[in-house]
Design an enzyme around this catalytic site. Structure first.
Site, PDB file in Angstrom:
ATOM      1  N   LYS A  74     -51.921 -11.693 -44.546  1.00  0.00           N
ATOM      2  CA  LYS A  74     -51.447 -10.955 -45.712  1.00  0.00           C
ATOM      3  C   LYS A  74     -49.938 -10.743 -45.648  1.00  0.00           C
ATOM      4  O   LYS A  74     -49.403 -10.226 -44.657  1.00  0.00           O
ATOM      5  CB  LYS A  74     -52.184  -9.617 -45.778  1.00  0.00           C
ATOM      6  CG  LYS A  74     -51.944  -8.782 -47.023  1.00  0.00           C
ATOM      7  CD  LYS A  74     -52.874  -7.581 -46.970  1.00  0.00           C
ATOM      8  CE  LYS A  74     -52.762  -6.682 -48.186  1.00  0.00           C
ATOM      9  NZ  LYS A  74     -53.745  -5.579 -48.125  1.00  0.00           N
ATOM     10  N   GLU A 117     -62.180  -7.839 -48.988  1.00  0.00           N
ATOM     11  CA  GLU A 117     -61.226  -7.622 -47.904  1.00  0.00           C
ATOM     12  C   GLU A 117     -61.853  -6.792 -46.786  1.00  0.00           C
ATOM     13  O   GLU A 117     -62.467  -5.751 -47.037  1.00  0.00           O
ATOM     14  CB  GLU A 117     -59.992  -6.901 -48.462  1.00  0.00           C
ATOM     15  CG  GLU A 117     -58.890  -6.653 -47.451  1.00  0.00           C
ATOM     16  CD  GLU A 117     -57.713  -5.894 -48.053  1.00  0.00           C
ATOM     17  OE1 GLU A 117     -56.616  -5.954 -47.475  1.00  0.00           O
ATOM     18  OE2 GLU A 117     -57.896  -5.235 -49.109  1.00  0.00           O
ATOM     19  N   CYS A 172     -55.515  -8.765 -51.461  1.00  0.00           N
ATOM     20  CA  CYS A 172     -55.316  -7.451 -52.067  1.00  0.00           C
ATOM     21  C   CYS A 172     -53.890  -7.225 -52.576  1.00  0.00           C
ATOM     22  O   CYS A 172     -53.525  -7.776 -53.608  1.00  0.00           O
ATOM     23  CB  CYS A 172     -55.768  -6.357 -51.108  1.00  0.00           C
ATOM     24  SG  CYS A 172     -56.140  -4.782 -51.947  1.00  0.00           S
TER      25      CYS A 172
END
Length: 285
Positions: free
Chosen positions: A117, A44, A154
């Site tokens: 995300k 990331e 993540c």
């Protein structure tokens, strides 16, 4: 759909110099390709230090636009030259909105689209809500060389709903670029095993392989510091961790049998026996 897949999890330490980070990432992609990888997953926000340790408006100047940035042309050329697909995470700006995003570049160098995300964490050392708006792309599956890659980033990896949705959308593998390590508010807390078990659970419940690429190294901010513990890993479709990188830097290739995984998803009956009409509570609370 391809039967065998060579997927590499790349694990690296970041520094303040973005050019050095990008060069290091490119070197890892080259190493993975030489080992027979067809898909390489980078960590990331690998071009930058993990700036979310603090709330510092100066970092907004480092956000880039998609797809018109040198980062994408550089990795597109690399993917085309090596004949591999690359998962590239980046800090995105669109107008006055900022996102934690990633794209998949296929083996011809084509950018297959982007994912933003969905789940944005906020807490000591991980102050992402200061920088990122919640993603508005929905959950994304990208096809490269007949392989369908489900992409999370993540904190997304803690949410089983996303893993299930990606599998239902036809993903053959779910990948997670990641930046996770020590918890500044509690130095005694080690989240590593919980982190791995959560994703292994997604893998087992959906009969799908999972690959996560993490950072390593100690990064010191203005108000906190994080030691990223690495342990990038790959599971098979039954949730068994078949590779764990420990705290080593490198790009680590794992061979997966996607045909076997596909057959298991059909034969095991998990998707046949779902009862979506009973799951309304999931959308209400």
């Amino acid at each position: 759909m391809s039967g065998q897949l060579g997927v590499a999890v790349a694990q690296m330490e970041m520094e303040a110099d973005a050019s050095a980070n990008i060069d290091r990432a490119m070197s890892l992609v080259e190493s993975a390709a030489a080992s027979g990888s067809q898909v390489v997953v980078l960590p990331e926000l690998f071009a930058l230090p993990y700036f979310c340790k603090d709330q510092n408006p100066a970092w907004f100047d480092t956000a880039i636009t998609f797809p018109d940035n040198r980062l994408f042309s550089t990795f597109s050329a690399l993917a085309r030259r090596l004949g591999v697909s690359i998962v590239v995470s980046f800090f995105e700006r669109e107008g006055m909105s900022f996102f934690n995003a990633a794209t998949v570049i296929d083996e011809t160098g084509e950018l297959k689209g982007r994912y933003r995300k969905s789940h944005i964490p906020d807490g000591p050392g991980y102050q992402e809500k200061f920088y990122f708006s919640p993603g508005d792309t929905g959950f994304q599956v990208f096809e490269v060389s007949g392989v369908r890659i489900g992409l999370g980033i993540c904190w997304d990896q803690w949410f089983p709903e996303q893993a299930r949705a990606l599998t239902l959308a036809g993903a053959d593998i779910i990948v997670y670029p990641t930046a996770i390590g020590s918890e500044p508010q509690n130095p005694k807390l080690d989240s590593r095993d919980h982190w791995q078990r959560t994703m292994a659970g997604h893998s087992a419940a959906n009969l799908i392989p999972v690959a996560a690429s993490n950072r390593i190294g100690r990064e010191v901010g203005q108000t906190s510091e994080i030691t990223f513990y690495g342990h990038s890993f790959v599971t098979d479709h039954l949730g068994a961790i078949v590779f764990d990188a420990g705290d080593r830097a490198g790009a680590f290739n794992v061979q997966l049998d996607l045909s076997e995984a596909r057959d298991a998803r059909v034969a095991w009956g998990v998707f046949r026996d779902r009862r979506p009409e009973l799951y309304e509570r999931l959308t209400r609370y």
